[in-house]
Design an enzyme around this catalytic site. Structure first.
Site, PDB file in Angstrom:
ATOM      1  N   GLU A  49       0.723  -1.171   0.074  1.00  0.00           N
ATOM      2  CA  GLU A  49       0.025   0.036  -0.063  1.00  0.00           C
ATOM      3  C   GLU A  49       0.918   1.162   0.067  1.00  0.00           C
ATOM      4  O   GLU A  49       0.830   2.143  -0.795  1.00  0.00           O
ATOM      5  CB  GLU A  49      -1.061  -0.089   1.262  1.00  0.00           C
ATOM      6  CG  GLU A  49      -1.785   1.218   1.371  1.00  0.00           C
ATOM      7  CD  GLU A  49      -2.682   1.151   2.636  1.00  0.00           C
ATOM      8  OE1 GLU A  49      -2.882  -0.125   3.121  1.00  0.00           O
ATOM      9  OE2 GLU A  49      -2.967   1.951   3.255  1.00  0.00           O
TER      10      GLU A  49
ATOM     11  N   HIS B  92       8.696  -0.247   5.309  1.00  0.00           N
ATOM     12  CA  HIS B  92       8.305  -0.140   6.664  1.00  0.00           C
ATOM     13  C   HIS B  92       8.157  -1.634   7.151  1.00  0.00           C
ATOM     14  O   HIS B  92       7.808  -2.631   6.365  1.00  0.00           O
ATOM     15  CB  HIS B  92       7.044   0.387   6.977  1.00  0.00           C
ATOM     16  CG  HIS B  92       5.771   0.016   5.901  1.00  0.00           C
ATOM     17  ND1 HIS B  92       5.900   0.501   4.689  1.00  0.00           N
ATOM     18  CD2 HIS B  92       4.917  -0.708   5.987  1.00  0.00           C
ATOM     19  CE1 HIS B  92       4.790   0.016   4.008  1.00  0.00           C
ATOM     20  NE2 HIS B  92       4.178  -0.824   4.986  1.00  0.00           N
TER      21      HIS B  92
END
Ligand code: 5GP
Length: 134
Positions: free
Chosen positions: A89, A94
């Site tokens: 997304e 991360h």
């Protein structure tokens, strides 16, 4: 153009901060799989694929994530802290750290629990407090 996570790390976009050092930043996921679901990012490198990071940034990211996971475990009731890297997304590397009671808590397709901003504030503050003790 800066990614949304770079803008979060710089404070331009608000977040519930859980930990920070010179190179890395941790904050609560806006739509958590479980209370305390935290995202860990490099602050200055926006590559969207973790295995593209240079060796030093890559090793530093995992070392920082370990400290954050220890801080989560110390304050959020859970059996252990699960780890995932997706990046489907948001195009900024991360690591997801998810407090787990069972394997199903790691299912990204499941419906998410409601966690109020007041709860998020308290959770993030207690994770930060634990992180600062490490
Ligand atoms: P992924 O890129 O790993 O597939 O998923 C991105 C994660 O970032 C999701 O769990 C989503 O809820 C979270 N996320 C997306 N935008 C924001 C945001 O603006 N703030 C925060 N705190 N989390 C976000």
């Amino acid at each position: 153009m800066a990614t949304i996570f770079t803008r979060i790390a710089s404070g331009e976009i608000p977040s519930f901060k859980c930990a920070e050092d010179e190179n890395y930043y941790a904050f609560l996921d806006i739509n958590p799989l479980a209370p305390g679901h935290t995202l860990v990012i490099p602050k200055h490198i926006e590559d969207d694929y973790i295995f593209n990071l240079d060796e030093s940034t890559y090793q530093g990211l995992w070392a920082f994530a370990r400290k954050v996971a220890l801080a989560i475990k110390a304050t959020v009731p859970c059996k252990r802290v699960g780890v995932a890297v997706l990046g489907m997304e948001v195009p900024h590397t991360h690591i997801h750290l998810v407090p787990l009671q069972s394997e199903g808590d790691m299912d990204f397709r499941k419906s998410r629990p409601v966690v109020t901003d007041e709860e998020k504030k308290q959770i993030a503050e207690s994770i930060l407090k634990e992180y600062e003790k490490l």
